[in-house]
Design an enzyme around this catalytic site. Sequence first.
Site, mmCIF file in Angstrom:
data_model
loop_
_atom_site.group_PDB
_atom_site.id
_atom_site.type_symbol
_atom_site.label_atom_id
_atom_site.label_comp_id
_atom_site.label_asym_id
_atom_site.label_seq_id
_atom_site.Cartn_x
_atom_site.Cartn_y
_atom_site.Cartn_z
ATOM 1 N N SER A 1 0.950 -1.134 0.077
ATOM 2 C CA SER A 1 0.037 -0.029 0.036
ATOM 3 C C SER A 1 0.915 1.414 -0.058
ATOM 4 O O SER A 1 0.607 2.117 -1.020
ATOM 5 C CB SER A 1 -1.116 -0.109 1.263
ATOM 6 O OG SER A 1 -1.163 -1.283 1.956
ATOM 7 N N THR A 2 1.777 1.367 0.994
ATOM 8 C CA THR A 2 2.626 2.318 0.941
ATOM 9 C C THR A 2 3.511 2.487 -0.182
ATOM 10 O O THR A 2 3.912 3.728 -0.623
ATOM 11 C CB THR A 2 3.604 2.159 2.313
ATOM 12 O OG1 THR A 2 2.963 1.684 3.238
ATOM 13 C CG2 THR A 2 4.340 3.506 2.495
ATOM 14 N N TYR B 1 -1.258 -11.362 3.093
ATOM 15 C CA TYR B 1 -1.269 -9.830 3.533
ATOM 16 C C TYR B 1 -2.893 -9.767 3.676
ATOM 17 O O TYR B 1 -3.604 -9.744 3.138
ATOM 18 C CB TYR B 1 -0.967 -8.936 2.311
ATOM 19 C CG TYR B 1 -0.999 -7.296 2.761
ATOM 20 C CD1 TYR B 1 -1.494 -7.107 3.938
ATOM 21 C CD2 TYR B 1 -0.457 -6.383 1.745
ATOM 22 C CE1 TYR B 1 -1.563 -5.490 4.203
ATOM 23 C CE2 TYR B 1 -0.554 -5.061 2.080
ATOM 24 C CZ TYR B 1 -0.971 -4.876 3.282
ATOM 25 O OH TYR B 1 -1.005 -3.492 3.684
ATOM 26 N N LYS C 1 0.773 -11.093 7.093
ATOM 27 C CA LYS C 1 1.038 -9.565 7.586
ATOM 28 C C LYS C 1 -0.298 -9.179 7.830
ATOM 29 O O LYS C 1 -1.280 -9.065 7.014
ATOM 30 C CB LYS C 1 1.593 -8.963 6.548
ATOM 31 C CG LYS C 1 1.193 -7.309 6.552
ATOM 32 C CD LYS C 1 2.188 -6.796 5.664
ATOM 33 C CE LYS C 1 1.705 -5.246 5.145
ATOM 34 N NZ LYS C 1 1.438 -4.503 6.387
ATOM 35 N N THR D 1 -2.892 -6.699 8.997
ATOM 36 C CA THR D 1 -3.205 -5.267 9.112
ATOM 37 C C THR D 1 -4.734 -5.070 9.539
ATOM 38 O O THR D 1 -5.614 -4.850 8.478
ATOM 39 C CB THR D 1 -2.924 -4.513 7.745
ATOM 40 O OG1 THR D 1 -1.418 -4.644 7.548
ATOM 41 C CG2 THR D 1 -3.511 -3.097 8.033
ATOM 42 N N GLY E 1 0.726 -5.115 11.470
ATOM 43 C CA GLY E 1 0.432 -4.330 10.541
ATOM 44 C C GLY E 1 0.167 -2.932 11.090
ATOM 45 O O GLY E 1 0.963 -1.924 10.525
ATOM 46 N N ASP F 1 0.968 0.544 12.886
ATOM 47 C CA ASP F 1 2.502 0.703 13.287
ATOM 48 C C ASP F 1 1.923 1.284 14.724
ATOM 49 O O ASP F 1 2.649 1.004 15.903
ATOM 50 C CB ASP F 1 3.146 1.882 12.952
ATOM 51 C CG ASP F 1 3.167 1.424 11.226
ATOM 52 O OD1 ASP F 1 2.931 0.218 11.003
ATOM 53 O OD2 ASP F 1 3.867 2.053 10.331
ATOM 54 N N GLU F 2 0.745 1.920 14.891
ATOM 55 C CA GLU F 2 0.214 2.642 16.136
ATOM 56 C C GLU F 2 0.004 1.614 17.279
ATOM 57 O O GLU F 2 -0.073 1.976 18.455
ATOM 58 C CB GLU F 2 -0.711 3.654 16.061
ATOM 59 C CG GLU F 2 -2.100 3.088 15.039
ATOM 60 C CD GLU F 2 -1.673 3.118 13.628
ATOM 61 O OE1 GLU F 2 -0.874 2.567 13.206
ATOM 62 O OE2 GLU F 2 -2.571 3.778 12.922
ATOM 63 N N SER G 1 4.228 1.448 7.249
ATOM 64 C CA SER G 1 4.707 2.429 6.543
ATOM 65 C C SER G 1 5.643 3.415 7.423
ATOM 66 O O SER G 1 6.523 3.956 6.890
ATOM 67 C CB SER G 1 3.267 3.239 6.038
ATOM 68 O OG SER G 1 2.838 3.951 7.001
HETATM 69 C C1 HMN Z 1 1.911 -1.593 3.282
HETATM 70 O O1 HMN Z 1 1.379 -2.641 2.872
HETATM 71 O O2 HMN Z 1 2.498 -0.842 2.421
HETATM 72 C C2 HMN Z 1 1.671 -1.374 4.777
HETATM 73 O O3 HMN Z 1 2.609 -2.036 5.352
HETATM 74 C C3 HMN Z 1 0.356 -1.137 5.318
HETATM 75 C C4 HMN Z 1 0.598 -0.861 6.949
HETATM 76 O O4 HMN Z 1 -0.111 -1.788 7.603
HETATM 77 C C5 HMN Z 1 -0.180 0.599 6.998
HETATM 78 N N1 HMN Z 1 -1.579 0.477 7.043
HETATM 79 C C6 HMN Z 1 -2.293 1.318 6.488
HETATM 80 O O5 HMN Z 1 -1.782 1.944 5.870
HETATM 81 C C7 HMN Z 1 -3.539 1.073 6.545
HETATM 82 C C8 HMN Z 1 0.415 1.204 8.417
HETATM 83 O O6 HMN Z 1 1.795 1.203 8.358
HETATM 84 C C9 HMN Z 1 -0.087 2.561 8.802
HETATM 85 O O7 HMN Z 1 0.137 3.279 7.546
HETATM 86 C C10 HMN Z 1 0.414 2.962 9.806
HETATM 87 O O8 HMN Z 1 0.096 2.035 10.793
HETATM 88 C C11 HMN Z 1 -0.257 4.429 10.163
HETATM 89 O O9 HMN Z 1 -1.856 4.452 10.365
#
Ligand code: HMN
Length: 292
Positions: A46-47, A135, A163, A165, A188, A190-191, A207
């Site tokens: 996603s990122t 994922y 993974k 999320t 998944g 980060d918070e 991300s």
């Molecule tokens: C990816 O596939 O790029 C990420 O690993 C997805 C990741 O789990 C992110 N989830 C979402 O964007 C929904 C998190 O890193 C997220 O960006 C972070 O926890 C901030 O909310």
Amino acid sequence: LSRMNGIIPALITPYTNEGKLNKPVTRQLVRHLLSKGVAGFYLSGSTGEGFMQSIDERKAFLELVLSEVKGEAPVIAHIGAMDTATCVELTKHAAEVGADAVSAVAPFYYKHGLEQVKQHYLDIAGAADIPLIIYHFPAMTGVNASASFYKELAQVDNIVGVKFTSMNTFELQQLISACGEDFLVFNGPDEACLAGLTIGCCGAIGSTYNIMPGKFVELYNAFHSGDIAQARKLQYEVNEVIAELLNYDFIAFEREILRLQGFEVGEPRKPIQQLTDEQRRKIRDFAVKFDF
Ligand code: HMN
């Protein structure tokens, strides 16, 4: 595979001003993240804007990152797509060029039944001799697979992990419990990194590890050395940044922070939010107050 335990950035894809893959900045960012102690890289998720890239770009980016990482850390290629054929093609390529694993979201947009989703993963797993990390991202894919679904797939030799999320920590615990100790489950959100580690995740893919790698590696190490107070303190600290990030598109925000850190990663692809000058000013004012 245990090399994958730890903090793994879902790498931002650096672009040039013309929106093409930016090779020098990719190398610069990869070196920087390695120097901070990350445990690997997760590409074109996603990122990384994988769904907004051509198949050739996804292949080229993987080859580029591999050529910089040179085996120093595992590289996981997200090969997920709406159609199985694209996933199979990208999986074969990833295996050929020496990626350490592939990963895939469930096929999205069309509402497939779980039988079709399972077949999709079996087709990917059968495409090449390379580990597959599923994922799990129900909020985006609409596929709400349960622990028993993953338990079945975990029986397949090269399906090695998930993974996860989602904020549902009970489902996370059920998944880890169902799939057994050797199965790799990555946190998944980060918070909730510390929460995920506490429940039993082997590591975390996310991300914000692009912009705060050092803090999260410290958090991971504090957790593993039993210093929960310190791990919690760090989670609270990084969450101040994540709370601010949530006022923007997360990719746009992180690209701006990386720019402020000296990595000219370029603009995200439209329709992702393009920041106004005012927003950039606000982010800059926020960033100076925070020690990344
Ligand atoms: C990816 O596939 O790029 C990420 O690993 C997805 C990741 O789990 C992110 N989830 C979402 O964007 C929904 C998190 O890193 C997220 O960006 C972070 O926890 C901030 O909310």
